[in-house]
Design an enzyme around this catalytic site. Structure first.
Site, PDB file in Angstrom:
ATOM      1  N   TYR A  87       7.262  -9.779   6.901  1.00 47.46           N
ATOM      2  CA  TYR A  87       7.126  -8.295   7.198  1.00 47.46           C
ATOM      3  C   TYR A  87       7.731  -7.952   8.439  1.00 47.46           C
ATOM      4  O   TYR A  87       7.778  -8.873   9.575  1.00 47.46           O
ATOM      5  CB  TYR A  87       5.670  -7.737   7.070  1.00 47.46           C
ATOM      6  CG  TYR A  87       5.242  -7.706   5.474  1.00 47.46           C
ATOM      7  CD1 TYR A  87       5.342  -6.493   4.988  1.00 47.46           C
ATOM      8  CD2 TYR A  87       4.419  -8.729   4.941  1.00 47.46           C
ATOM      9  CE1 TYR A  87       4.428  -6.191   3.907  1.00 47.46           C
ATOM     10  CE2 TYR A  87       3.914  -8.636   3.680  1.00 47.46           C
ATOM     11  CZ  TYR A  87       3.909  -7.229   3.176  1.00 47.46           C
ATOM     12  OH  TYR A  87       3.353  -7.020   1.872  1.00 47.46           O
ATOM     13  N   ASP A  92       0.877  -1.307   0.010  1.00 44.66           N
ATOM     14  CA  ASP A  92      -0.153  -0.044  -0.028  1.00 44.66           C
ATOM     15  C   ASP A  92       0.809   1.092   0.100  1.00 44.66           C
ATOM     16  O   ASP A  92       1.990   1.121   0.277  1.00 44.66           O
ATOM     17  CB  ASP A  92      -0.782  -0.269   1.191  1.00 44.66           C
ATOM     18  CG  ASP A  92      -2.119  -0.947   1.097  1.00 44.66           C
ATOM     19  OD1 ASP A  92      -2.440  -1.566  -0.004  1.00 44.66           O
ATOM     20  OD2 ASP A  92      -2.508  -1.375   2.334  1.00 44.66           O
TER      21      ASP A  92
END
Length: 287
Positions: free
Chosen positions: A124, A63
């Site tokens: 992540y 994003d």
């Protein structure tokens, strides 16, 4: 199927990283917004002196504002373009790309490789600090400041209840026709000597806003607003909870993407395309 190389083309794997601060995410968008995909495809077209834009497929779309250290993509190039440029392509891209995105490696991909569907996990890191003085100015674009003291042990206790295969609908932004079933392989937090708490989050795949929602729930536990069993109860409820906040994107970095051995790439790609359901759910076991 995108794991089939375009006829008469060579599939090339790209390993890359970027600072997401000034990007509107990975994927190209209408309206001229700056994206990572757009920058790399433009640079690739320029340095190969091609009229055609060669479209990239990425391991995981990020994003706006999210960073990547170990992103992976692939592109299918005509063999004559690859033959002419492959030995100089990396350096030419370095000269053409803006400074907030780098391609580190380019190589012909093994048979069956698909950057997205062949991946077996994505890892992540989300970085946050509860330092009363705030974030080091040199790290402000990569670390979230949480202005309440955080209990890392309580956060890790809460995280353990979220591990495994579940329907993460409570922690995902729903997309029509897309499953929210994921296998969360790792979720752990550690506070470094510099006061930065790093959350490591690894799963076979992630649905939209999943990592940032999970971190938002754990922060509520860490600062004492919710008990350690609360994130697990939210997961079991299976619906979005207004108390779960999607934390800001700048603390999030895609660190690494994992792939199986070369001979298993094609099989993994086929498996990943199957829409999953949990055991006992309607359609479970169906192809």
């Amino acid at each position: 199927m995108s794991d089939d190389v375009a006829p008469g083309h060579v599939r090339v794997r790209l390993d890359l990283s970027y600072d997401g601060t000034a990007f509107s995410g990975w994927a190209k968008q209408a309206g001229g917004r700056r994206t990572v995909q757009g920058e790399i495809e433009d640079a690739l077209r320029t340095v190969t002196r091609s009229r055609e834009t060669y479209e990239l497929t990425v391991a995981g779309r990020t994003d706006a504002g999210v960073h990547a250290r170990g992103q992976v993509a692939h592109v299918d190039l005509p063999p004559e373009v690859w033959a002419e440029h492959h030995d100089k392509l990396l350096k030419r891209l370095a000269g053409r790309l803006p400074k907030d995105v780098r391609v580190w490696a380019l190589r012909e991909a093994p048979q069956g490789f698909d950057a997205r569907f062949s991946a077996v996990w994505r890892r992540y890191a989300y970085r946050v600090t509860d330092n009363p003085g705030g974030v080091d100015p040199l790290l402000r674009g990569h670390v979230l400041w949480h202005d309440w003291p955080l209990d890392v042990d309580a956060m890790n206790e809460a995280a353990r209840a979220l591990l495994g295969e579940h329907d993460f609908a409570a922690y995902c932004k729903k997309r029509e026709g897309a499953t929210t079933i994921r296998t969360l392989q790792e979720l752990s937090l550690e506070k470094g000597a510099d006061g930065i708490i790093t959350a490591t989050v690894r799963a076979d795949a992630f649905c939209h806003n999943m990592v940032r929602s999970l971190i938002g729930a754990l922060l509520f536990v860490g600062d004492g607003h919710r008990p350690p069993d609360w994130p697990g109860k939210v997961l079991a409820a299976g619906a979005r909870d207004s108390a779960v906040h999607v934390v800001r994107p700048h603390g999030l970095t895609l660190e690494e993407v994992g792939y199986p051995a070369d001979e298993l790439l094609a099989a993994r790609s086929r498996e990943a395309r199957n829409k999953r359901s949990l055991p006992g759910a309607p359609g479970a076991g169906c192809c």
